[in-house]
Motif scaffolding. Structure first.
Motif, PDB file in Angstrom:
ATOM      1  N   SER A 169       0.769  -1.074   0.026  1.00 46.78           N
ATOM      2  CA  SER A 169       0.146  -0.146  -0.071  1.00 46.78           C
ATOM      3  C   SER A 169       0.942   1.155  -0.056  1.00 46.78           C
ATOM      4  O   SER A 169       1.836   1.302   0.961  1.00 46.78           O
ATOM      5  CB  SER A 169      -0.851   0.029   1.483  1.00 46.78           C
ATOM      6  N   LEU A 170       0.670   2.112  -0.946  1.00 47.68           N
ATOM      7  CA  LEU A 170       1.331   3.447  -1.052  1.00 47.68           C
ATOM      8  C   LEU A 170       0.763   4.454  -0.018  1.00 47.68           C
ATOM      9  O   LEU A 170      -0.395   4.874  -0.188  1.00 47.68           O
ATOM     10  CB  LEU A 170       1.437   4.118  -2.401  1.00 47.68           C
ATOM     11  N   ASN A 171       1.576   4.757   1.297  1.00 48.75           N
ATOM     12  CA  ASN A 171       1.114   5.765   1.731  1.00 48.75           C
ATOM     13  C   ASN A 171       1.241   7.167   1.040  1.00 48.75           C
ATOM     14  O   ASN A 171       2.210   7.398   0.595  1.00 48.75           O
ATOM     15  CB  ASN A 171       1.748   5.660   3.295  1.00 48.75           C
ATOM     16  N   GLN A 172       0.168   8.009   1.214  1.00 49.72           N
ATOM     17  CA  GLN A 172       0.158   9.054   0.407  1.00 49.72           C
ATOM     18  C   GLN A 172       1.250  10.045   0.725  1.00 49.72           C
ATOM     19  O   GLN A 172       1.523  10.906   0.181  1.00 49.72           O
ATOM     20  CB  GLN A 172      -1.338   9.909   0.810  1.00 49.72           C
ATOM     21  N   ALA A 173       1.729  10.042   1.882  1.00 52.76           N
ATOM     22  CA  ALA A 173       2.969  10.909   2.465  1.00 52.76           C
ATOM     23  C   ALA A 173       4.053  10.572   1.660  1.00 52.76           C
ATOM     24  O   ALA A 173       5.004  11.637   1.633  1.00 52.76           O
ATOM     25  CB  ALA A 173       2.919  10.566   4.029  1.00 52.76           C
ATOM     26  N   THR A 174       4.213   9.317   1.136  1.00 52.08           N
ATOM     27  CA  THR A 174       5.471   9.191   0.308  1.00 52.08           C
ATOM     28  C   THR A 174       5.840  10.084  -0.934  1.00 52.08           C
ATOM     29  O   THR A 174       6.417  10.367  -1.517  1.00 52.08           O
ATOM     30  CB  THR A 174       5.560   7.866  -0.141  1.00 52.08           C
ATOM     31  N   ILE A 175       4.430  10.387  -1.659  1.00 53.21           N
ATOM     32  CA  ILE A 175       4.234  11.449  -2.327  1.00 53.21           C
ATOM     33  C   ILE A 175       3.324  12.662  -2.061  1.00 53.21           C
ATOM     34  O   ILE A 175       2.354  13.070  -2.465  1.00 53.21           O
ATOM     35  CB  ILE A 175       3.593  10.735  -3.639  1.00 53.21           C
ATOM     36  N   LYS A 176       3.966  13.323  -0.900  1.00 51.88           N
ATOM     37  CA  LYS A 176       3.176  14.201  -0.085  1.00 51.88           C
ATOM     38  C   LYS A 176       2.662  15.464  -0.944  1.00 51.88           C
ATOM     39  O   LYS A 176       1.309  15.766  -0.609  1.00 51.88           O
ATOM     40  CB  LYS A 176       4.220  14.896   0.812  1.00 51.88           C
ATOM     41  N   HIS A 177       3.021  15.874  -1.949  1.00 51.42           N
ATOM     42  CA  HIS A 177       2.693  17.233  -2.603  1.00 51.42           C
ATOM     43  C   HIS A 177       1.779  16.649  -3.652  1.00 51.42           C
ATOM     44  O   HIS A 177       1.218  17.683  -4.379  1.00 51.42           O
ATOM     45  CB  HIS A 177       3.776  17.889  -3.278  1.00 51.42           C
ATOM     46  N   ALA A 178       1.432  15.407  -3.947  1.00 54.14           N
ATOM     47  CA  ALA A 178       0.256  15.128  -4.920  1.00 54.14           C
ATOM     48  C   ALA A 178      -1.182  15.264  -4.262  1.00 54.14           C
ATOM     49  O   ALA A 178      -1.347  14.659  -3.105  1.00 54.14           O
ATOM     50  CB  ALA A 178       0.514  13.730  -5.500  1.00 54.14           C
ATOM     51  N   PRO A 179      -2.028  16.056  -4.986  1.00 60.55           N
ATOM     52  CA  PRO A 179      -3.440  16.153  -4.671  1.00 60.55           C
ATOM     53  C   PRO A 179      -3.989  14.695  -4.527  1.00 60.55           C
ATOM     54  O   PRO A 179      -3.515  13.805  -5.152  1.00 60.55           O
ATOM     55  CB  PRO A 179      -4.085  17.093  -5.751  1.00 60.55           C
ATOM     56  N   LEU A 180      -5.061  14.739  -3.854  1.00 62.71           N
ATOM     57  CA  LEU A 180      -5.765  13.220  -3.790  1.00 62.71           C
ATOM     58  C   LEU A 180      -6.074  12.656  -5.215  1.00 62.71           C
ATOM     59  O   LEU A 180      -5.628  11.444  -5.168  1.00 62.71           O
ATOM     60  CB  LEU A 180      -7.198  13.312  -3.215  1.00 62.71           C
ATOM     61  N   ASP A 181      -6.551  13.095  -5.957  1.00 62.77           N
ATOM     62  CA  ASP A 181      -6.786  12.803  -7.420  1.00 62.77           C
ATOM     63  C   ASP A 181      -5.509  12.057  -8.137  1.00 62.77           C
ATOM     64  O   ASP A 181      -5.465  11.063  -8.608  1.00 62.77           O
ATOM     65  CB  ASP A 181      -7.203  13.742  -8.275  1.00 62.77           C
ATOM     66  N   GLU A 182      -4.476  12.881  -8.101  1.00 63.19           N
ATOM     67  CA  GLU A 182      -3.124  12.625  -8.458  1.00 63.19           C
ATOM     68  C   GLU A 182      -2.516  11.225  -7.784  1.00 63.19           C
ATOM     69  O   GLU A 182      -2.079  10.228  -8.279  1.00 63.19           O
ATOM     70  CB  GLU A 182      -2.091  13.499  -8.518  1.00 63.19           C
ATOM     71  N   ALA A 183      -2.841  11.210  -6.371  1.00 65.63           N
ATOM     72  CA  ALA A 183      -2.255  10.210  -5.511  1.00 65.63           C
ATOM     73  C   ALA A 183      -2.959   8.836  -5.875  1.00 65.63           C
ATOM     74  O   ALA A 183      -2.285   7.891  -6.128  1.00 65.63           O
ATOM     75  CB  ALA A 183      -2.622  10.486  -4.039  1.00 65.63           C
ATOM     76  N   LEU A 184      -4.108   8.976  -6.083  1.00 67.43           N
ATOM     77  CA  LEU A 184      -5.210   7.707  -6.492  1.00 67.43           C
ATOM     78  C   LEU A 184      -4.739   7.016  -7.831  1.00 67.43           C
ATOM     79  O   LEU A 184      -4.397   6.149  -8.143  1.00 67.43           O
ATOM     80  CB  LEU A 184      -6.678   8.043  -6.391  1.00 67.43           C
ATOM     81  N   ARG A 185      -4.553   8.342  -8.768  1.00 75.05           N
ATOM     82  CA  ARG A 185      -4.187   7.742 -10.202  1.00 75.05           C
ATOM     83  C   ARG A 185      -2.783   7.237 -10.234  1.00 75.05           C
ATOM     84  O   ARG A 185      -2.704   6.198 -10.820  1.00 75.05           O
ATOM     85  CB  ARG A 185      -4.335   9.139 -11.059  1.00 75.05           C
ATOM     86  N   LEU A 186      -1.949   7.883  -9.734  1.00 73.99           N
ATOM     87  CA  LEU A 186      -0.596   7.414  -9.579  1.00 73.99           C
ATOM     88  C   LEU A 186      -0.334   5.842  -9.138  1.00 73.99           C
ATOM     89  O   LEU A 186       0.429   5.219  -9.452  1.00 73.99           O
ATOM     90  CB  LEU A 186       0.202   8.259  -8.743  1.00 73.99           C
ATOM     91  N   THR A 187      -1.243   5.778  -7.905  1.00 72.69           N
ATOM     92  CA  THR A 187      -0.933   4.547  -7.084  1.00 72.69           C
ATOM     93  C   THR A 187      -1.550   3.446  -8.190  1.00 72.69           C
ATOM     94  O   THR A 187      -1.063   2.398  -8.362  1.00 72.69           O
ATOM     95  CB  THR A 187      -1.979   4.836  -5.694  1.00 72.69           C
ATOM     96  N   SER A 188      -2.646   3.574  -8.800  1.00 77.98           N
ATOM     97  CA  SER A 188      -3.025   2.941  -9.739  1.00 77.98           C
ATOM     98  C   SER A 188      -2.212   2.351 -10.908  1.00 77.98           C
ATOM     99  O   SER A 188      -1.985   1.259 -11.233  1.00 77.98           O
ATOM    100  CB  SER A 188      -4.542   2.952 -10.042  1.00 77.98           C
ATOM    101  N   ALA A 189      -1.785   3.721 -11.571  1.00 73.53           N
ATOM    102  CA  ALA A 189      -0.950   3.413 -12.834  1.00 73.53           C
ATOM    103  C   ALA A 189       0.178   2.631 -12.119  1.00 73.53           C
ATOM    104  O   ALA A 189       0.959   1.902 -13.044  1.00 73.53           O
ATOM    105  CB  ALA A 189      -0.663   4.816 -12.870  1.00 73.53           C
ATOM    106  N   GLY A 190       0.856   2.679 -10.920  1.00 75.20           N
ATOM    107  CA  GLY A 190       1.764   2.100 -10.587  1.00 75.20           C
ATOM    108  C   GLY A 190       1.809   0.629 -10.158  1.00 75.20           C
ATOM    109  O   GLY A 190       2.606   0.079  -9.889  1.00 75.20           O
ATOM    110  N   GLY A 191       0.545   0.371 -10.251  1.00 71.46           N
ATOM    111  CA  GLY A 191       0.197  -1.354 -10.341  1.00 71.46           C
ATOM    112  C   GLY A 191      -0.101  -1.537  -8.667  1.00 71.46           C
ATOM    113  O   GLY A 191      -0.152  -2.661  -8.515  1.00 71.46           O
ATOM    114  N   CYS A 192      -0.228  -0.564  -7.976  1.00 75.72           N
ATOM    115  CA  CYS A 192      -0.668  -0.714  -6.553  1.00 75.72           C
ATOM    116  C   CYS A 192      -2.050  -0.932  -6.205  1.00 75.72           C
ATOM    117  O   CYS A 192      -2.878  -0.259  -7.217  1.00 75.72           O
ATOM    118  CB  CYS A 192      -0.221   0.471  -5.476  1.00 75.72           C
ATOM    119  N   THR A 193      -2.487  -1.651  -5.367  1.00 76.43           N
ATOM    120  CA  THR A 193      -3.960  -1.834  -5.376  1.00 76.43           C
ATOM    121  C   THR A 193      -4.556  -1.459  -3.993  1.00 76.43           C
ATOM    122  O   THR A 193      -5.548  -1.500  -3.712  1.00 76.43           O
ATOM    123  CB  THR A 193      -4.547  -3.336  -5.395  1.00 76.43           C
ATOM    124  N   SER A 194      -3.642  -0.658  -3.186  1.00 76.05           N
ATOM    125  CA  SER A 194      -3.914  -0.184  -1.956  1.00 76.05           C
ATOM    126  C   SER A 194      -3.220   1.231  -1.591  1.00 76.05           C
ATOM    127  O   SER A 194      -2.030   1.297  -1.965  1.00 76.05           O
ATOM    128  CB  SER A 194      -3.746  -1.193  -0.845  1.00 76.05           C
TER     129      SER A 194
END
Lengths: 292, 292
Positions: free
Chosen positions: A8-33
């Motif tokens: 699971s990617l904790n959002q703080a690891t990409i702290k400056h990404a807004p929520l939308d971007e964080a969700l999109r990047l997490t999925s795009a990176g193959g993470c499911t959580s």
């Protein structure tokens, strides 16, 4: 892109990404959580955040964070406890919106010693009092309060809960479904009692979250930003991961990194390097490493 | 100038003063005891240092420091153990030259995790092995090896011994006259087990040294230099001092401060401010505060 199914990617690891971007990047990176933070959720509003999380089809592994309840009785303490109650509701809402397997886990950082005080013991007692006040709310919302012991270098200004033993002692009076603990390698790696306490936490069903990141010296000028990708420091992730597995924890595993250089790097690269670090340092020690 | 009769000025507090100056300034400041470091002793040579200490009529409360024995077996480890044996001899010589009431106490800093390793448990085992090798030498020299648990923020690069409990577990196989522990408030203040372990140390006669200095945040860029005068931070010196007294420790109490601003201040001012800080923060909690 793929990533280990328990990462699971904790959002703080990409702290400056807004929520939308964080969700999109997490999925795009193959993470499911994903592990969410309250501030970027608040920017879009809770209901909208829940809709976007649902649309992403990601699981949520925890919400960071509430706590900070070491103030003596008075307006500041009441405000902090009210905020914790709101955070409990937010956790329930987000976990309900996340994909199946989401965890209704609210991470609690205890808070430091109030300014001008030397009463560490008193501050610690007020943490126990706050848990007693909040645990019924958590239980009725179906949320687990996850006490996170922080490294002792943060004991004065951030968290008077410094060890897993102390966190488990604080949790003990309550139902494990309502009050558990976070095992974060960065905070507990140095503790001679860590493995015994992980076993104890497992036996009582209290591991609510397992977070991995690494410790390196020299520390940076701001010690809050001292975290590194798993494998880049001195922590024995084989030993910790096996211990947490043996203790029965089968949930998502968050990588949560506060690090100025990582925050400044392009977000997709950070997601990819996090997945690689997890694959190399953590995944080989998971019983189900080969699945999915 | 006067100072509390149990105050010992650890030489590191006026780090840049040569031995002669340190002895003179300590006496001029009304202190009757000093904690010595090996490096300034080595500058003049051990025998000459012993003569000058004798001439000063000061007690010596400890010698800093030996240890650093976490290397795996090999040349580095052998060199470290040889150095520890020399340090034991130095401690005996200096304690013999100091005024009556001097303590033959050698402070041990365990050493960190060897470069490139993640084997914290192995490094800790090698500390136990080193103690087994050194304890007979200490016993025959009449020297107490004082294991100093260091704050967990130093666990990777400086000392894998992080808590009083761990230090006492390491000391337990040996005669308390040969192996004891240091209680340094800066290193142990955060530990929920500190008071229980101080009592345990007292019951087994293992408190070889009590050192006081304070913790403040934010930490400086170099966390080695994070120490402050007693009373300038968050530590409850009343509680610690009473606990150490109740545990039966009746020796000198060192103020040992690593702090760039204090190192840069005029030495006589530092000695005077140390005596004042001790009088205000520590002395009122000593049973014999009114004597001498």
């Amino acid at each position: 892109m793929s990533a280990h199914p328990r990462l699971s990617l904790n959002q703080a690891t990409i702290k400056h990404a807004p929520l939308d971007e964080a969700l999109r990047l997490t999925s795009a990176g193959g993470c499911t959580s994903i592990g969410l933070w309250r501030e970027p959720v608040a920017v879009v509003g809770l209901d909208e955040a829940a809709r976007r999380l649902a649309d992403s089809e990601l699981r949520v592994s925890s919400l960071c964070r509430a706590g900070f309840f070491t103030f003596p009785e008075g307006a500041e303490r009441r405000a902090a406890l009210d905020d914790n109650r709101r955070a409990i509701e937010e956790t329930a809402t987000l976990a309900g919106a996340g994909a199946p397997g989401s965890a209704a886990v609210l991470v609690l950082v205890a808070g430091g010693i109030p300014a001008g005080s030397t009463d560490l013991a008193g501050a610690r007692e007020r943490v126990a009092d706050a848990l007693a006040e909040l645990a019924p709310h958590a239980a009725s919302a179906g949320v687990t309060l996850a006490i996170e012991p922080l490294h002792p270098m943060y004991a004065s200004d951030r968290a008077v809960v410094s060890t897993l033993k102390q966190a488990l002692d604080l949790a003990e009076p309550f139902d494990p479904a309502a009050v558990g603990v976070v095992v974060d390698t960065f905070h507990v790696w140095w503790d001679p009692e860590a493995f015994a306490q992980i076993a104890r936490a497992g036996a009582s069903g209290r591991i609510a979250s397992y977070q991995v990141c690494d410790w390196q010296t020299p520390l940076p000028a701001d010690v809050l930003l001292a975290r590194h990708q798993p494998g880049d420091g001195v922590i024995d992730f084989a030993a910790f991961t096996r211990a947490v597995e043996a203790a029965g924890y089968a949930g998502d595993i968050e990588v949560e990194i506060f690090n100025a250089a990582i925050w400044d790097a392009p977000w997709p690269e950070v997601v990819a390097s996090t997945a690689r670090a997890f694959d190399a340092a953590v995944a080989p020690h998971l019983a189900a490493a080969a699945t999915a």
